[in-house]
Design an enzyme around this catalytic site. Structure first.
Site, short mmCIF file in Angstrom:
data_model
loop_
_atom_site.label_atom_id
_atom_site.label_comp_id
_atom_site.label_asym_id
_atom_site.label_seq_id
_atom_site.Cartn_x
_atom_site.Cartn_y
_atom_site.Cartn_z
NE ARG A 51 36.15 18.80 22.18
CZ ARG A 51 36.57 17.64 22.65
NH1 ARG A 51 37.79 17.50 23.03
NH2 ARG A 51 35.74 16.63 22.75
CB THR A 52 31.01 23.09 24.09
OG1 THR A 52 31.36 22.53 22.84
CG2 THR A 52 30.22 24.35 23.86
CE LYS A 80 13.95 17.49 42.05
NZ LYS A 80 14.01 18.64 42.96
NE ARG A 101 26.70 20.75 23.54
CZ ARG A 101 27.88 20.32 23.13
NH1 ARG A 101 28.32 19.15 23.51
NH2 ARG A 101 28.63 21.07 22.35
CG HIS A 129 28.08 23.66 18.27
ND1 HIS A 129 28.36 24.65 19.19
CD2 HIS A 129 28.76 22.57 18.68
CE1 HIS A 129 29.17 24.16 20.11
NE2 HIS A 129 29.42 22.90 19.83
#
Ligand code: NCD
Length: 304
Positions: A51-52, A80, A101, A129
């Site tokens: 969703r986000t 890396k 995120r 959030h």
């Protein structure tokens, strides 16, 4: 330059302005279809999301802009060993705004220290959030008609659930909100948050039984037990089915109580509840996209 790292970065007045703008976007999407033409959003998702990330991307497309980014740390140079700061310095050369995120709490704060474009925290570990909170507030505004004077039940994993922490941070600044925090002992809201509620004189109660509390609530915010933040699988398995909202429990609730959930749902809401007119979690998804549009307009237009 403005970032959105925590919901407390926005004043109540600014949140109200965003809600008003969101309402206008909902009613007249065409007015906004070209507002961010030529702008680029980068979505840097070091942790899974449906969703986000897609909501940010759809929001940017609907405003006339473009999107670049990656989904999953393994498909970026993080694999890396590149630091978040170096990734951000790089991506800031390519994009006008960054939504990120990250599994580590505080990663967006580190990002903001070196960023030359606005950073939006799309979830950091078990911490915050804020854009989910904007979705949640719009849901309350549209479905209950207000974000104040509410008996707000939050149920499930209140310890690791970052959406819960941000939502409490927002609603505790509105008058007349009372929190009923329903969780197993092991998954209670972290002490700094309840202490802040106490210090501010905001009424809250901790409880363990959803059946006993549901009849008094104006809104019930269900959450998933956050498996990925547990230290061991045994504890997760023991706690995951503590609360399951089903038709029988819905029969104990007020006729106008709304049910919210940030999604993804695992099994804490039985699918039989989906057809109940009080179930608002799929509407909440759409409100999330709308509020991300409002937020990007604000951050990019303030920057200009
Ligand atoms: C939430 C999250 O990522 O914190 N999901 C979302 O963004 N809507 C909730 C969750 O994962 O349980």
């Amino acid at each position: 330059m403005r970032h959105l790292l925590s919901i407390t970065d926005l004043s109540v007045e600014e949140i109200n302005e965003l809600l008003a703008l969101g309402g206008d976007i909902l009613d007249h999407p065409e007015k906004y279809a070209h507002r961010l033409e030529g702008k680029k959003l980068a979505t840097l998702f070091f942790e899974p999301s449906t969703r986000t990330r897609l909501s940010f991307e759809a929001a940017m497309y609907e405003l006339g802009g473009h999107v670049i980014g990656f989904a999953g740390a393994n498909s970026s140079s993080a694999a890396k060993g590149e630091s978040v700061r170096d990734t951000i310095r790089t991506v800031a050369c390519y994009a006008d705004i960054i939504a990120m995120r990250h599994p580590l709490e505080g990663a967006p704060v580190a990002a903001a220290q070196v960023a030359t474009v606005p950073i939006v925290n799309a979830g950091d570990g078990g911490h915050h959030h804020p854009t989910q909170t904007l979705a949640d507030l719009m849901t309350l505004q549209r479905e209950k008609g207000r974000v104040s004077y509410l008996k707000m039940g939050l149920c499930g994993d209140l310890k690791f659930g970052r959406t819960v922490h941000s939502l409490i941070g927002a609603l505790s600044r509105y008058p007349g909100v009372e929190f009923i925090l329903i969780s197993p002992e092991e998954l209670k809201v972290p002490a700094p948050i309840t202490r802040a509620l106490e210090d501010a004189g905001i009424p809250y109660r901790e409880a363990t039984s959803l059946e006993k509390e549901i009849g008094n609530l104006d809104a019930l915010y269900m959450t998933r037990v956050q498996r990925e933040r547990f230290f061991n699988e045994e504890d997760y398995v023991r706690l995951k089915d503590t609360y399951i909202l089903d038709e029988a429990k819905m029969n104990l609730a007020k006729k106008d109580m709304i049910v919210m959930h940030p999604l993804p749902r695992v099994n804490e809401i039985a699918t039989e509840v989906d057809d109940d007119p009080r179930a608002c979690y799929f509407k909440q998804v759409n409100y999330g996209k709308i509020m991300r549009k409002a937020l990007m307009l604000k951050l990019l237009e303030e920057k200009a």
